[in-house]
Scaffold this active site. Structure first.
Site, short mmCIF file in Angstrom:
data_model
loop_
_atom_site.label_atom_id
_atom_site.label_comp_id
_atom_site.label_asym_id
_atom_site.label_seq_id
_atom_site.Cartn_x
_atom_site.Cartn_y
_atom_site.Cartn_z
N VAL A 133 -2.02 -11.96 4.89
CA VAL A 133 -2.04 -11.34 6.29
C VAL A 133 -2.05 -9.90 6.12
O VAL A 133 -1.29 -9.59 5.71
CB VAL A 133 -0.79 -12.10 7.06
N PRO A 134 -3.34 -9.78 6.19
CA PRO A 134 -3.64 -8.24 5.87
C PRO A 134 -2.94 -7.07 6.52
O PRO A 134 -3.76 -6.26 7.19
CB PRO A 134 -5.04 -7.99 5.88
N CYS A 135 -1.71 -6.89 6.09
CA CYS A 135 -1.01 -5.74 6.80
C CYS A 135 -1.67 -4.38 6.30
O CYS A 135 -1.24 -3.31 6.76
CB CYS A 135 0.57 -5.71 6.45
N HIS A 136 -2.27 -4.45 4.90
CA HIS A 136 -2.51 -3.18 4.50
C HIS A 136 -4.04 -2.71 5.51
O HIS A 136 -4.31 -1.51 5.08
CB HIS A 136 -3.00 -3.51 3.15
#
Length: 194
Positions: A133-136
């Site tokens: 889950v691409p929090c970056h």
């Protein structure tokens, strides 16, 4: 609960957790919130089918592909608000970024309730499924690279890997986003054993 390690070749090791059916956690080894959402000890079991799926997904990602996170059975616990923030992050395309404020506006449109970028930041920061889950891909207003559990250097490496890093992004000079917690995974397992 089960776990397996994965060596990325780019950002060090990841630890993935599963209930045997879905991925319930994915953390950087220096993640400030390593183990969040897992109660009790985890048993090493890298041979689970769900972990084979995750390894194949991660192999494609680190080889430069753009696999869809929704290919994986994701099952991390979340409040209703955290689940909405997670869905918004899952919708950020590979190689692109969005802001905490844009996610807050999206949730406000969906629910009719006013949301703050700060509340979104808290949910993003406690994401138990890092990278997948691409929090970056979430940045602060005006391109500030803030609030990353694995440390700002790791966020930059992931954005560079996806060719999403922009010259206009600014690095924080102080604060919790600069570094993760060295040895967080070891401290987690030590605390669970002790």
């Amino acid at each position: 609960m089960f776990y397996m390690g994965y060596e990325t070749g780019l950002i060090g090791s990841l630890t993935l957790a599963s209930d045997g059916e879905s991925i319930t956690g994915c953390w950087f080894d220096n993640d400030r919130y390593f183990g969040i959402g897992v109660d009790g000890p985890m048993e090493q079991a890298g041979d689970l089918d769900v972990f084979a799926q995750a390894r194949e997904w991660l192999d494609r990602y680190f080889a430069g592909g753009a696999p869809d996170p929704r290919e994986l059975p994701l099952g991390a616990r979340a409040t209703e608000f955290q689940a909405r923030v997670r869905e918004a992050m899952l919708d950020i395309p590979y190689g692109e970024t969005t802001t905490y404020g844009e996610i807050a506006k999206r949730i406000e449109r969906e629910t009719g309730k006013r949301q703050s970028a700060r509340a979104v930041g808290g949910a993003v920061g406690h994401n138990p499924l890092c990278l997948i889950v691409p929090c970056h891909r979430v940045v602060g207003a005006n391109g500030n690279l803030t609030g990353f559990g694995g440390g700002i250097d790791m966020k930059v490496k992931l954005l560079e890997h996806e060719r999403a890093m922009k010259d206009s992004f600014t690095l924080p000079k102080k604060g919790t986003a600069l570094k993760g917690i060295p040895g967080a995974s070891l401290k987690y397992y030590g605390a669970k054993e002790g």
